[in-house]
Enzyme design. Structure first.
Site: not given
Length: 314
Positions: A28, A118, A186, A197
């Site tokens: 990432e 979100r 989801k 996370q």
């Protein structure tokens, strides 16, 4: 005793440092703000690309503040490296029509993977809101939550969609059960992968994986790994994300923020041990939060047996 049993009995034990095999990784990045940060980002991308990641993702700033830079970075990475790139997209500060338009632009640019979140509103002047805050309000006319965003993206195009999950419970969730229910929504909306996370206790991830399986959540759960580049900042971020810092880690990193070379050695060792622990429990894919720096992630991947498939680009 069979011949196979005899061989096992006299054979030397498997070396402790022998790397596992068959692991896949993803990375990432965040979109750069300055020319210097842009240069550092591309140095990291070219250093990590030869490891043949499953994909790379690019984050989306609070309140949609990096929309254009995220789009430019995602499309450039995929065009220049050939690695599948995923764009983060959030519900914050945009109507459904605006988000759908962004998604169609990604599809038209050849981006087939979205990380649907979100999102967090930008912090207020008084410091409330933002990451780990309680100031989120759905945008009028927008997608209210990540499950709604996933469903909307699936109506736009047949995207591959990753979502977030929280081994130690989302800081705004009413309970661990409600958090799992949200993940299930989801998945039902069309998510095909959940990236966790970051966490520092691998058992927290394994407990979460077991609970998710018991709820019938059967998509891959990919642990998010954040190599520690600054322990104090890692603790601060962990506090906002409901990520517990074990006491042994505090002791281990004590006094190392002023000695970066030693800290990097310790950080790499800790991350490798955590990944190897998870690998022994069946985890085969890891997502690294690189913070746009390659050195630690390259070292960790090397020790995990994820090696360059080609020389780094100049």
């Amino acid at each position: 005793m069979s011949l196979a049993d005899l061989v096992d009995a006299v054979a030397p034990p498997k070396p402790l440092l022998e790397p596992p095999s068959g692991l896949r990784v993803s990375f990432e990045f965040f979109p750069p703000k300055t020319e210097k940060m842009q240069e550092a980002l591309w140095q990291s991308i070219h250093r990590l690309a030869p490891l043949d990641p499953a994909f790379v993702s690019v984050t989306y700033g609070a309140g949609g503040s990096t929309r254009e830079r995220t789009h430019a970075t995602v499309t450039a990475i995929q065009a220049e490296t050939g690695i599948p790139a995923a764009a983060h997209l959030t519900c914050v500060a945009a109507t459904r029509e605006e988000i759908d338009a962004v998604a169609r632009a990604y599809w038209d640019a050849g981006i087939r993977h979205i990380v649907a979140l979100r999102g967090d509103p930008p912090p207020r002047p008084d410091g409330t809101g933002g990451l780990g805050g309680t100031g989120y309000q759905p945008h009028p006319g927008g997608y209210a939550y990540a499950a709604d965003l996933v469903a909307g993206l699936k109506r736009v195009a047949d995207f591959e969609i990753s979502v977030a999950c929280f081994p130690e419970v989302h800081p705004e969730a009413r309970s661990a059960e409600d958090d799992l229910d949200n993940l299930r929504r989801k998945v039902d909306a069309g998510a095909c992968r959940a990236i966790s996370q970051f966490f520092f206790d691998p058992d927290a991830f394994l407990r979460f994986r077991d609970k998710a399986a018991a709820r019938g959540i059967d998509i891959p759960l990919v642990p998010g790994v954040m190599p520690i580049m600054n322990f104090a900042k890692a603790v601060e971020m962990g506090g906002k994300c409901n990520c517990a810092v074990p006491a042994w880690m505090t002791d281990l990193f004590e006094g190392l923020d002023e000695t970066p070379e030693t800290r990097q050695l310790v950080a790499a060792t800790v991350a490798v041990e955590q990944c190897r622990y998870l690998e022994r429990e069946g985890v085969k894919q890891f997502h690294f939060y690189t913070l746009n720096r390659a050195e630690l992630t390259v070292a960790i991947c090397h020790m995990l047996g994820v090696r360059a498939k080609r020389p780094p680009a100049a």
